[in-house]
Enzyme design. Structure first.
Site, PDB file in Angstrom:
ATOM      1  N   ASP A 147       0.812  -1.214   0.000  1.00  0.00           N
ATOM      2  CA  ASP A 147       0.000   0.000   0.000  1.00  0.00           C
ATOM      3  C   ASP A 147       0.851   1.271   0.000  1.00  0.00           C
ATOM      4  OD1 ASP A 147      -2.114  -1.804   0.293  1.00  0.00           O
ATOM      5  OD2 ASP A 147      -2.082  -1.633   2.480  1.00  0.00           O
ATOM      6  N   GLU A 197     -11.211   1.155  -3.833  1.00  0.00           N
ATOM      7  CA  GLU A 197     -10.620   1.579  -2.561  1.00  0.00           C
ATOM      8  C   GLU A 197      -9.320   2.330  -2.841  1.00  0.00           C
ATOM      9  OE1 GLU A 197     -10.346  -2.245  -0.752  1.00  0.00           O
ATOM     10  OE2 GLU A 197      -8.476  -2.758  -1.732  1.00  0.00           O
TER      11      GLU A 197
END
Length: 592
Positions: free
Chosen positions: A14, A190
């Site tokens: 991420d 997302e």
């Protein structure tokens, strides 16, 4: 000069890339590992080093009891008007249909802190980010989760991306959140990041879930509030249509403009184990977890992003930016007169931990890694080296000491030398008070060894070295006691919650060298015992004994994290009553 991917090998998912006036940074998720939110730095996008960790105390993060795969998700960082800002999620529950996720913001004048007390924002979703517009307005965006939506194999209650005004001083949320993008047919939208260029607001999102269908989707609007249209040639990046690619699961991107005006995208990816057949088939185990790579991107004449090398697949090697003077200005504002610095500023800090190296010249993409992944620690420092070692859910407490003259002289042959001493804590299954320290596995093939002095007093005592993924997936080379109370060593396996002893227990004298040798999905575990005697009572030269050979370690893959090589001491009888002493830890890749 070429950037060789992954720039952050091992569990580093991420990524959020950004820069200040002097260098580039990447912040990554840490999940249940502490300290939380690791930050890496680079002067040229090709050479990366560990810089700092932000959530490094109970004041900053309280993760005890959080589930595996929960805790610190998807940090997003910005540098604005001389301040560093971090927003992140602390996921307390990850089971469907709910995700109890608490979102926070903190800031600092220096990347190394001190950081402000985290300010709670909301719990309506996860993967938060912030954006500062040209007029100074501040906005807050995140994925929203709607438990009312139907749940199926391709649906995860994804409610889309919402944006809300935020007070830049108090961080209070202002007005109601507005849903600005519901996602494409790829679903599971997302990881939002917002950028502005040439009057367009760009909302970049991850879609498809952080697995084999992962992708990066670029959208844009003339207004921060939308509507956002998706690039007609989406996805910008994915691996999902070619399981033979060396990098899989590519997605979750963020952008940075280099000091020379080029654009780069950081994204996560995995390096699965090679397929044993003639045709690559997904899914393949990826025990290293989700790693970070960089791609060079270019803007088209009509304002969309494209990979500079063409197509939508991640490249192993990409050109680094040209050397250029660094301007001490905001990346997107340019409000102040630029001050010229050197093209390669010094970090000004001792002994940086180098994590990746560059290639020179035009090279073909390959997986021959130049990364300096070998690591040795004699534990001479007075505190744990957090550039390499992490702990689970809590920072080290009084249960850990290192440096100086440590340990039991009787157990270490009378010698007193630097060591890591771990006092007994909870079992590897616990979400509370685990006294486990670990480093990231960064290679498919590696060997790790450590000298351990430890004498268990009963079966509820155990210490040793683990290949560890999470609370229900690990292999534990542990010294403990058998049913007769004799000290023994054996391999304990927790395979997706099914616990067993691999092979038989073997005698343990109280000190020796523990070794794990892993090649892909197969692992060997050995012990060199310092004090075993033969049947006549004579001590012979220490020889390595195989405790378990060709153990299937392929189950140590999947989920949100990656494998760690860990040291642990367990005392389920009386916490902290027993201790294990570790010396001379070595991790090295196996290259032949």
């Amino acid at each position: 000069m070429m950037i060789h991917n992954p720039v952050l090998p091992g569990f580093n998912p991420d990524p959020c890339i950004f820069r200040d006036a002097e260098r580039y940074y990447i912040a990554v998720s840490t999940f249940e590992w502490m300290p939380g939110v690791r930050v890496y730095a680079s002067d040229d996008l090709a050479h990366w080093r560990y810089e700092t960790s932000i959530l490094d105390s109970p004041r900053m993060a309280a993760l005890a009891g959080n589930p595996a795969g929960g805790s610190i998700w998807a940090p997003s960082m910005r540098w604005h008007n001389g301040r560093y800002y971090l927003v992140y999620t602390d996921a307390k529950n990850v089971s469907r249909p709910y995700k109890d996720s608490y979102n926070y913001i903190t800031w600092a004048e220096d990347i190394h802190g001190p950081w402000s007390d985290p300010v709670y924002l909301n719990g309506a979703g996860f993967d938060p980010t912030i954006f500062f517009d040209d007029d100074g307005s501040m906005y807050y965006a995140h994925k929203i989760l709607d438990y009312r939506l139907p749940l199926g194999p391709e649906v995860e209650h994804a409610g889309g991306i919402v944006i809300q005004r935020m007070d830049p001083e108090t961080f209070a949320l202002m007005g109601e959140p507005r849903k600005v993008f519901t996602g494409t047919k790829a679903d599971k939208t997302e990881g939002p990041q917002i950028y502005k260029r040439d009057g367009w607001y760009y909302l970049i999102v991850a879609e498809g879930g952080t697995g084999w269908n992962h992708q990066i989707t670029v959208t844009r609007s003339r207004s921060i509030w939308g509507p956002y249209e998706a690039d007609p040639n989406t996805p910008l990046l994915t691996s999902k249509d070619d399981p033979a690619l060396p990098f899989q699961c590519a997605g979750h991107g963020s952008l940075v403009e280099s000091f020379s005006g080029d654009w780069y995208m950081a994204h996560l990816m995995t390096r699965p184990l090679p397929d044993k057949g003639s045709v690559a088939v997904a899914p393949r185990p990826a025990p290293l977890g989700r790693e970070t790579s960089l791609q060079r991107v270019e803007w088209t004449d009509d304002g969309w992003l494209r990979l500079a090398h063409g197509g939508h697949h991640p490249a192993v090697d990409v050109p680094a930016p040209q050397s250029a003077p660094i301007l001490r200005t905001e990346p997107s504002s340019g409000q102040s007169a630029p001050v010229i610095l050197s093209a390669e500023p010094s970090i000004g800090r001792p002994a940086p931990v180098i994590l990746s190296g560059a290639r020179t010249g035009e090279v073909e993409g390959s997986l021959t890694s130049p990364h300096q992944s070998a690591f040795h620690d004699d534990f001479t420092a007075p505190c744990l080296d957090l550039a390499h070692w992490n702990t689970l859910r809590e920072m080290p407490g009084d249960w850990l000491t290192c440096g100086g003259a440590q340990g039991n002289a009787a157990q270490s042959g009378g010698a007193q030398e630097s060591a890591l001493v771990i006092r007994g804590g909870a079992s590897p299954r616990s979400g509370f008070d685990q006294h486990l320290v670990g480093i990231r596995r960064t290679d498919h093939d590696f060997e790790a060894c450590v000298d351990m002095a430890y004498m268990p007093g009963m079966f509820l005592n155990a210490a040793g070295m683990l290949l560890y993924l999470d609370v229900t997936r690990y292999l534990f080379l542990a010294a403990t006691c058998d049913f007769d109370g004799n000290p023994v060593i054996g391999l304990l396996e927790d395979r997706n919650g099914e616990f067993s002893l691999v092979g038989d227990f073997q005698p343990w004298s109280g000190s020796g060298r523990l070794t794990m040798r892993v090649r892909g999905a197969l692992a060997d575990f050995l012990v060199t015992d310092d004090g075993l005697v033969d049947s006549a009572g004579s001590a012979g030269p220490a020889e390595s004994r195989v405790v378990a050979k060709d153990v299937d370690a392929g189950f140590l893959a999947g989920g949100f994290t990656g494998d760690f090589i860990a040291l642990d001491c367990v005392d389920q009888n009386v916490r902290n009553a027993t201790a294990a002493t570790f010396r001379h830890f070595t991790y090295r890749p196996i290259t032949a």
